[in-house]
Design a protein around this motif. Sequence first.
Motif, PDB file in Angstrom:
ATOM      1  N   PRO A   1     -10.573  16.763  -7.696  1.00 44.21           N
ATOM      2  CA  PRO A   1     -10.809  16.359  -9.084  1.00 44.21           C
ATOM      3  C   PRO A   1     -12.296  16.109  -9.332  1.00 44.21           C
ATOM      4  N   ARG A   2     -12.661  16.017 -10.583  1.00 46.00           N
ATOM      5  CA  ARG A   2     -14.058  15.801 -10.960  1.00 46.00           C
ATOM      6  C   ARG A   2     -14.573  14.514 -10.308  1.00 46.00           C
ATOM      7  N   GLY A   3     -15.716  14.607  -9.649  1.00 47.40           N
ATOM      8  CA  GLY A   3     -16.336  13.448  -9.005  1.00 47.40           C
ATOM      9  C   GLY A   3     -15.705  13.063  -7.681  1.00 47.40           C
ATOM     10  N   TRP A   4     -14.985  13.973  -7.020  1.00 51.67           N
ATOM     11  CA  TRP A   4     -14.269  13.644  -5.789  1.00 51.67           C
ATOM     12  C   TRP A   4     -15.204  13.184  -4.673  1.00 51.67           C
ATOM     13  N   TRP A   5     -16.411  13.707  -4.585  1.00 52.54           N
ATOM     14  CA  TRP A   5     -17.315  13.359  -3.501  1.00 52.54           C
ATOM     15  C   TRP A   5     -17.801  11.924  -3.585  1.00 52.54           C
ATOM     16  N   ARG A   6     -17.687  11.298  -4.771  1.00 53.81           N
ATOM     17  CA  ARG A   6     -18.104   9.905  -4.939  1.00 53.81           C
ATOM     18  C   ARG A   6     -16.935   8.938  -4.833  1.00 53.81           C
ATOM     19  N   SER A   7     -15.720   9.458  -4.754  1.00 50.83           N
ATOM     20  CA  SER A   7     -14.535   8.615  -4.807  1.00 50.83           C
ATOM     21  C   SER A   7     -14.130   8.141  -3.407  1.00 50.83           C
ATOM     22  N   ALA A   8     -14.284   6.850  -3.170  1.00 47.84           N
ATOM     23  CA  ALA A   8     -13.871   6.288  -1.879  1.00 47.84           C
ATOM     24  C   ALA A   8     -12.361   6.423  -1.706  1.00 47.84           C
ATOM     25  N   ARG A   9     -11.619   6.274  -2.778  1.00 46.45           N
ATOM     26  CA  ARG A   9     -10.157   6.405  -2.697  1.00 46.45           C
ATOM     27  C   ARG A   9      -9.753   7.804  -2.243  1.00 46.45           C
ATOM     28  N   TRP A  10     -10.423   8.840  -2.757  1.00 49.78           N
ATOM     29  CA  TRP A  10     -10.116  10.220  -2.378  1.00 49.78           C
ATOM     30  C   TRP A  10     -10.382  10.425  -0.893  1.00 49.78           C
ATOM     31  N   TRP A  11     -11.516   9.918  -0.402  1.00 43.12           N
ATOM     32  CA  TRP A  11     -11.863  10.082   1.004  1.00 43.12           C
ATOM     33  C   TRP A  11     -10.905   9.305   1.906  1.00 43.12           C
ATOM     34  N   ILE A  12     -10.576   8.079   1.547  1.00 40.63           N
ATOM     35  CA  ILE A  12      -9.679   7.258   2.369  1.00 40.63           C
ATOM     36  C   ILE A  12      -8.287   7.870   2.419  1.00 40.63           C
ATOM     37  N   THR A  13      -7.789   8.331   1.285  1.00 47.10           N
ATOM     38  CA  THR A  13      -6.467   8.969   1.247  1.00 47.10           C
ATOM     39  C   THR A  13      -6.458  10.240   2.087  1.00 47.10           C
ATOM     40  N   GLY A  14      -7.503  11.036   1.983  1.00 44.58           N
ATOM     41  CA  GLY A  14      -7.581  12.272   2.761  1.00 44.58           C
ATOM     42  C   GLY A  14      -7.650  12.014   4.249  1.00 44.58           C
ATOM     43  N   ILE A  15      -8.455  11.044   4.652  1.00 47.95           N
ATOM     44  CA  ILE A  15      -8.576  10.717   6.077  1.00 47.95           C
ATOM     45  C   ILE A  15      -7.266  10.146   6.601  1.00 47.95           C
ATOM     46  N   ARG A  16      -6.612   9.305   5.806  1.00 48.57           N
ATOM     47  CA  ARG A  16      -5.326   8.735   6.215  1.00 48.57           C
ATOM     48  C   ARG A  16      -4.290   9.836   6.428  1.00 48.57           C
ATOM     49  N   GLU A  17      -4.204  10.789   5.485  1.00 51.62           N
ATOM     50  CA  GLU A  17      -3.248  11.882   5.622  1.00 51.62           C
ATOM     51  C   GLU A  17      -3.566  12.749   6.838  1.00 51.62           C
ATOM     52  N   LEU A  18      -4.849  12.978   7.090  1.00 49.53           N
ATOM     53  CA  LEU A  18      -5.251  13.770   8.248  1.00 49.53           C
ATOM     54  C   LEU A  18      -4.861  13.077   9.556  1.00 49.53           C
ATOM     55  N   VAL A  19      -5.103  11.785   9.640  1.00 48.99           N
ATOM     56  CA  VAL A  19      -4.753  11.029  10.847  1.00 48.99           C
ATOM     57  C   VAL A  19      -3.240  11.017  11.051  1.00 48.99           C
ATOM     58  N   LEU A  20      -2.480  10.754   9.988  1.00 49.03           N
ATOM     59  CA  LEU A  20      -1.028  10.723  10.117  1.00 49.03           C
ATOM     60  C   LEU A  20      -0.471  12.099  10.496  1.00 49.03           C
ATOM     61  N   SER A  21      -1.027  13.159   9.951  1.00 51.30           N
ATOM     62  CA  SER A  21      -0.570  14.500  10.301  1.00 51.30           C
ATOM     63  C   SER A  21      -0.891  14.823  11.758  1.00 51.30           C
ATOM     64  N   THR A  22      -2.054  14.401  12.214  1.00 49.86           N
ATOM     65  CA  THR A  22      -2.431  14.635  13.607  1.00 49.86           C
ATOM     66  C   THR A  22      -1.522  13.859  14.548  1.00 49.86           C
ATOM     67  N   VAL A  23      -1.255  12.608  14.226  1.00 49.16           N
ATOM     68  CA  VAL A  23      -0.348  11.811  15.053  1.00 49.16           C
ATOM     69  C   VAL A  23       1.049  12.415  15.026  1.00 49.16           C
ATOM     70  N   ALA A  24       1.496  12.867  13.862  1.00 48.46           N
ATOM     71  CA  ALA A  24       2.816  13.487  13.761  1.00 48.46           C
ATOM     72  C   ALA A  24       2.888  14.764  14.582  1.00 48.46           C
ATOM     73  N   ALA A  25       1.795  15.493  14.677  1.00 50.66           N
ATOM     74  CA  ALA A  25       1.802  16.737  15.442  1.00 50.66           C
ATOM     75  C   ALA A  25       1.747  16.492  16.939  1.00 50.66           C
ATOM     76  N   VAL A  26       1.037  15.456  17.374  1.00 53.64           N
ATOM     77  CA  VAL A  26       0.821  15.245  18.803  1.00 53.64           C
ATOM     78  C   VAL A  26       1.790  14.224  19.397  1.00 53.64           C
ATOM     79  N   ALA A  27       2.053  13.159  18.686  1.00 53.85           N
ATOM     80  CA  ALA A  27       2.879  12.074  19.219  1.00 53.85           C
ATOM     81  C   ALA A  27       3.964  11.700  18.223  1.00 53.85           C
ATOM     82  N   THR A  28       4.859  12.610  17.964  1.00 56.10           N
ATOM     83  CA  THR A  28       5.903  12.403  16.969  1.00 56.10           C
ATOM     84  C   THR A  28       6.836  11.261  17.356  1.00 56.10           C
TER      85      THR A  28
END
Length: 129
Positions: free
Chosen positions: A12-39
Amino acid sequence: MRLGARLRGEFPRGWWRSARWWITGIRELVLSTVAAVATVVFVGEMVRVVRHRDEPLVISRLLGTFEGYVASLLVNGAGLGVLVAMAIEDGLPVSPGAVALTALLTAWCLLNIAVSAVVFVVVARSRIR
């Protein structure tokens, strides 16, 4: 849906300045990685999804992404395939330590496959309905 509309949905517009966008993205990435490796860590989540399998709202709040569970099926299936190929190629291990490690790796892969397969089936069933 066109590519531009999809990109605007993801970025979305201004995504690079949005802490919420970055935190949500990192959280989803971590959860997906954990789900893939240590389900196995998500056994409680699997039980919750099975218990509420007829409630789409509960299933939509799945901890970790559906793609993470699919990746777990693929990664752990490949790991199990490698273990089987090693057993066929080199023969079964002889030393007690190697036998224990092989048994632990096989059990780890099978448990991860079981958890991710159950979540996969319940979510796929919910999406088909």
